[in-house]
Design an enzyme around this catalytic site. Structure first.
Site, PDB file in Angstrom:
ATOM      1  N   CYS A 145       0.862  -1.177   0.000  1.00 56.98           N
ATOM      2  CA  CYS A 145       0.000   0.000   0.000  1.00 56.98           C
ATOM      3  C   CYS A 145       0.900   1.229   0.000  1.00 56.98           C
ATOM      4  CB  CYS A 145      -0.927   0.004   1.213  1.00 56.98           C
ATOM      5  SG  CYS A 145      -1.975   1.476   1.325  1.00 56.98           S
ATOM      6  N   CYS A 168      -3.502   0.676   6.597  1.00 61.94           N
ATOM      7  CA  CYS A 168      -2.440  -0.225   6.156  1.00 61.94           C
ATOM      8  C   CYS A 168      -1.092   0.103   6.789  1.00 61.94           C
ATOM      9  CB  CYS A 168      -2.318  -0.195   4.636  1.00 61.94           C
ATOM     10  SG  CYS A 168      -3.834  -0.645   3.774  1.00 61.94           S
ATOM     11  N   THR A 188     -15.720   1.839  -0.504  1.00 62.01           N
ATOM     12  CA  THR A 188     -14.569   1.217  -1.166  1.00 62.01           C
ATOM     13  C   THR A 188     -14.974   0.036  -2.054  1.00 62.01           C
ATOM     14  OG1 THR A 188     -12.385   0.232  -0.785  1.00 62.01           O
ATOM     15  CG2 THR A 188     -14.087  -0.268   0.836  1.00 62.01           C
ATOM     16  N   ASP A 216     -12.142  -7.309  -4.319  1.00 64.46           N
ATOM     17  CA  ASP A 216     -10.845  -7.802  -3.848  1.00 64.46           C
ATOM     18  C   ASP A 216     -10.330  -8.814  -4.862  1.00 64.46           C
ATOM     19  OD1 ASP A 216      -8.650  -8.865  -2.473  1.00 64.46           O
ATOM     20  OD2 ASP A 216      -9.657  -8.751  -0.534  1.00 64.46           O
ATOM     21  N   ARG A 245      -7.204 -10.160  -4.774  1.00 60.92           N
ATOM     22  CA  ARG A 245      -6.016 -10.843  -4.274  1.00 60.92           C
ATOM     23  C   ARG A 245      -6.172 -12.362  -4.265  1.00 60.92           C
ATOM     24  NH1 ARG A 245      -5.360  -7.453   1.182  1.00 60.92           N
ATOM     25  NH2 ARG A 245      -7.634  -7.745   1.078  1.00 60.92           N
ATOM     26  N   THR A 247      -4.351 -11.083  11.440  1.00 60.74           N
ATOM     27  CA  THR A 247      -5.232 -10.511  10.427  1.00 60.74           C
ATOM     28  C   THR A 247      -6.599 -10.182  11.018  1.00 60.74           C
ATOM     29  OG1 THR A 247      -6.120 -10.806   8.185  1.00 60.74           O
ATOM     30  CG2 THR A 247      -6.196 -12.723   9.634  1.00 60.74           C
ATOM     31  N   LYS A 268      -8.223 -14.033   4.198  1.00 62.01           N
ATOM     32  CA  LYS A 268      -6.817 -14.452   4.201  1.00 62.01           C
ATOM     33  C   LYS A 268      -6.675 -15.844   4.807  1.00 62.01           C
ATOM     34  CE  LYS A 268      -4.751  -9.843   4.229  1.00 62.01           C
ATOM     35  NZ  LYS A 268      -3.850  -8.899   4.911  1.00 62.01           N
TER      36      LYS A 268
END
Length: 199
Positions: free
Chosen positions: A59, A72, A119, A131, A133, A154, A159
């Site tokens: 980030c 972040c 967001t 997202d 990722r 986290t 994740k």
């Protein structure tokens, strides 16, 4: 017959890294797209015990420029200090800017957020996923370091699912502690409400 297929990520360099928080060993990995990712380790991580582990997506705005639009940078600083405090663990710094959509698209999404979108909806309005990722590279990096079981630092349950999908056992989740500010309160609430983030 031995396969000649290149793995998705491989280690290319390692060295000692003294930081303001304490000393780490820095391992640099390259992936098949030419991106370089980092693992910072402290203490013994390949002894078979669950390893305190943080997956941190790049980030630039938060990590480098201390933007208050997200948490972040604060999460990164907290993790570096925490791993030194417990004397053992790994931080993976993954080149997945903007939850995988890239820096330019993240800034475009910021513009839409300034017009009232959250967001998630800002990404969707750009024709992008909320997202993007994927955690296969993270799992491969952990395996290369001799890690198969983690205590994951986290607030994001995706994740946990992402690592376990690729064979890393998440034995427990440990929250990452940050302090909201007036610029990121709505962002943090959106992550909880729409993306299932925990505290």
């Amino acid at each position: 017959m031995i396969s000649s297929e290149r793995p998705p990520v491989w280690r290319i360099a390692s060295a000692r890294l003294p930081t303001a928080y304490g000393e780490y060993t820095m391992h640099v990995y390259s992936d098949t797209d030419g991106r370089e990712h980092v693992a910072l380790t402290v203490g013994e991580v390949a002894d078979g015990r669950p390893v305190p582990t943080r997956l941190h997506s790049e980030c630039l705005t938060g990590d480098v420029f201390a933007s208050q639009r997200c948490d972040c940078g604060e999460q990164l600083v907290w993790t570096l200090a925490h791993l030194q405090e417990v004397g053992r663990g790994v931080l993976l710094y993954l080149r997945q800017e903007g939850r995988g959509i890239g820096l330019a698209n993240k800034i475009r999404a910021y513009t839409l957020q300034e017009q009232g979108l959250d967001t998630v909806d800002a990404n969707l309005a750009l024709g992008l996923p909320a997202d993007r990722r994927d955690y296969r590279l993270a799992a491969e990096m952990l395996r290369d370091l001799g890690i198969t079981t983690v205590a994951l630092l986290t607030n994001n349950p995706q994740k946990i699912q992402g690592l376990e999908r690729y064979g890393i056992l998440v034995l427990e989740r440990l929250p990452v502690l940050t302090t909201p500010n007036p610029h990121n309160q709505f962002y943090l609430e959106t992550k909880r409400r729409r993306m299932g983030h925990l505290t």
